[in-house]
Design a protein around this motif. Structure first.
Motif, PDB file in Angstrom:
ATOM      1  N   GLU A 135       0.841  -1.206   0.000  1.00 55.51           N
ATOM      2  CA  GLU A 135       0.000   0.000   0.000  1.00 55.51           C
ATOM      3  C   GLU A 135       0.881   1.263   0.000  1.00 55.51           C
ATOM      4  N   LEU A 136       1.895   1.248   0.861  1.00 53.52           N
ATOM      5  CA  LEU A 136       2.763   2.432   0.954  1.00 53.52           C
ATOM      6  C   LEU A 136       3.556   2.630  -0.337  1.00 53.52           C
ATOM      7  N   LYS A 137       4.000   1.515  -0.907  1.00 49.57           N
ATOM      8  CA  LYS A 137       4.778   1.576  -2.152  1.00 49.57           C
ATOM      9  C   LYS A 137       3.933   2.186  -3.274  1.00 49.57           C
ATOM     10  N   HIS A 138       2.719   1.686  -3.391  1.00 46.72           N
ATOM     11  CA  HIS A 138       1.847   2.204  -4.453  1.00 46.72           C
ATOM     12  C   HIS A 138       1.550   3.679  -4.254  1.00 46.72           C
ATOM     13  N   ARG A 139       1.327   4.060  -3.006  1.00 43.71           N
ATOM     14  CA  ARG A 139       1.062   5.480  -2.733  1.00 43.71           C
ATOM     15  C   ARG A 139       2.255   6.337  -3.116  1.00 43.71           C
ATOM     16  N   SER A 140       3.463   5.843  -2.790  1.00 46.61           N
ATOM     17  CA  SER A 140       4.643   6.679  -3.014  1.00 46.61           C
ATOM     18  C   SER A 140       5.004   6.754  -4.490  1.00 46.61           C
ATOM     19  N   MET A 141       4.683   5.695  -5.267  1.00 49.13           N
ATOM     20  CA  MET A 141       5.067   5.711  -6.686  1.00 49.13           C
ATOM     21  C   MET A 141       4.110   6.541  -7.531  1.00 49.13           C
ATOM     22  N   LYS A 142       2.843   6.538  -7.157  1.00 52.42           N
ATOM     23  CA  LYS A 142       1.808   7.333  -7.840  1.00 52.42           C
ATOM     24  C   LYS A 142       1.904   7.208  -9.357  1.00 52.42           C
ATOM     25  N   LEU A 143       1.890   6.000  -9.872  1.00 53.16           N
ATOM     26  CA  LEU A 143       1.974   5.808 -11.323  1.00 53.16           C
ATOM     27  C   LEU A 143       0.571   5.890 -11.920  1.00 53.16           C
ATOM     28  N   PRO A 144       0.327   6.872 -12.785  1.00 50.77           N
ATOM     29  CA  PRO A 144      -1.041   7.088 -13.267  1.00 50.77           C
ATOM     30  C   PRO A 144      -1.596   5.925 -14.083  1.00 50.77           C
ATOM     31  N   ASN A 145      -0.716   5.171 -14.765  1.00 47.58           N
ATOM     32  CA  ASN A 145      -1.215   4.087 -15.618  1.00 47.58           C
ATOM     33  C   ASN A 145      -1.307   2.735 -14.903  1.00 47.58           C
ATOM     34  N   GLU A 146      -0.813   2.691 -13.685  1.00 49.44           N
ATOM     35  CA  GLU A 146      -0.868   1.449 -12.902  1.00 49.44           C
ATOM     36  C   GLU A 146      -2.253   1.320 -12.270  1.00 49.44           C
ATOM     37  N   PRO A 147      -2.826   0.118 -12.248  1.00 47.17           N
ATOM     38  CA  PRO A 147      -4.087  -0.025 -11.519  1.00 47.17           C
ATOM     39  C   PRO A 147      -3.860   0.248 -10.038  1.00 47.17           C
ATOM     40  N   LYS A 148      -4.829   0.897  -9.389  1.00 48.12           N
ATOM     41  CA  LYS A 148      -4.683   1.265  -7.984  1.00 48.12           C
ATOM     42  C   LYS A 148      -4.624  -0.004  -7.131  1.00 48.12           C
ATOM     43  N   PHE A 149      -3.687  -0.034  -6.203  1.00 42.90           N
ATOM     44  CA  PHE A 149      -3.606  -1.178  -5.291  1.00 42.90           C
ATOM     45  C   PHE A 149      -4.750  -1.078  -4.293  1.00 42.90           C
ATOM     46  N   LYS A 150      -5.487  -2.173  -4.130  1.00 44.60           N
ATOM     47  CA  LYS A 150      -6.617  -2.141  -3.200  1.00 44.60           C
ATOM     48  C   LYS A 150      -6.286  -3.003  -1.987  1.00 44.60           C
ATOM     49  N   LEU A 151      -5.916  -2.314  -0.924  1.00 46.20           N
ATOM     50  CA  LEU A 151      -5.451  -2.993   0.290  1.00 46.20           C
ATOM     51  C   LEU A 151      -6.488  -3.997   0.808  1.00 46.20           C
ATOM     52  N   HIS A 152      -7.742  -3.578   0.861  1.00 44.48           N
ATOM     53  CA  HIS A 152      -8.784  -4.463   1.384  1.00 44.48           C
ATOM     54  C   HIS A 152      -8.959  -5.710   0.540  1.00 44.48           C
ATOM     55  N   ASP A 153      -8.964  -5.520  -0.756  1.00 41.80           N
ATOM     56  CA  ASP A 153      -9.148  -6.671  -1.652  1.00 41.80           C
ATOM     57  C   ASP A 153      -7.972  -7.622  -1.503  1.00 41.80           C
TER      58      ASP A 153
END
Ligand SMILES: Nc1nc2c(ncn2[C@@H]2O[C@H](COP(=O)(O)OP(=O)(O)OP(=O)(O)O)[C@@H](O)[C@H]2O)c(=O)[nH]1
Length: 167
Positions: A135-153
């Protein structure tokens, strides 16, 4: 920690749970990116204490802090006093409490992820830290074309139950 395709370093602080150390632990909240709220499934008081920790979080943590609720010691099945369903309800209650306290968008949408763990057997321990790191990695990278990481899922998909024979 290896999070394909990159690695991540986590600095983990185990804060003292006792009341008399409370003023010291406040200092840790401010810069924390994630907080793991642990209670002991064999200790009802630790479960009831989560409410007090939430109040602390509101007061001292960053608004977008990643939260996770963990019910530990599930290997001690014979001593269990807090049911898994109670933990699940608390995870929802955490959201309501925090919503009253703050406007954390991630929490509003999904609630607090919850799982039961055992530090003794290792059940879900890696998962808890991997989920937080992802979750933290995805937040910090903020790649617009990457699908959002869904922590709950992710947690829902990966979590293992303690069951009768799987500690
Ligand atoms: N059976 C079992 N015992 C555990 C588990 N996790 C911790 N313990 C034991 O529980 C006791 C307390 O563990 P600590 O890690 O000191 O608990 P704590 O919540 O950090 O305690 P404070 O430092 O007072 O906040 C120790 O005897 C641990 O060995 C677990 O998953 N299963």
């Amino acid at each position: 920690m290896m999070l394909f395709p990159l690695s991540s370093a986590l600095q983990i602080w185990d804060t003292a749970g006792q009341e008399r150390f409370r003023s010291v632990t406040h200092a840790y909240y401010r810069d924390a990116h994630a907080l793991l709220l642990l209670y002991d499934v064999t200790n009802k008081a630790s479960f009831d204490n989560i409410q007090a920790w939430l109040t602390e979080i509101h007061e001292y943590a960053q608004q977008d802090v990643v939260l996770m609720l963990l019910g530990n010691k599930v290997d001690s099945a014979q001593d269990r006093v807090v049911k898994r369903e109670d933990g699940e309800k608390l995870a929802k209650f955490c959201v309501l409490t925090l919503l009253k306290l703050c406007a954390n968008v991630v929490l509003q949408e999904y609630g607090v992820p919850f799982m039961e763990t055992s530090a003794k057997s290792g059940l879900n321990v890696d998962l808890a830290f991997t989920a937080i790191a992802k979750e933290l990695k995805h937040r910090s990278m903020k790649l617009p074309n990457e699908p959002k990481f869904k922590l709950h899922d992710y947690v829902k998909k990966e979590v293992r139950g303690s069951g009768c024979c799987r500690f």
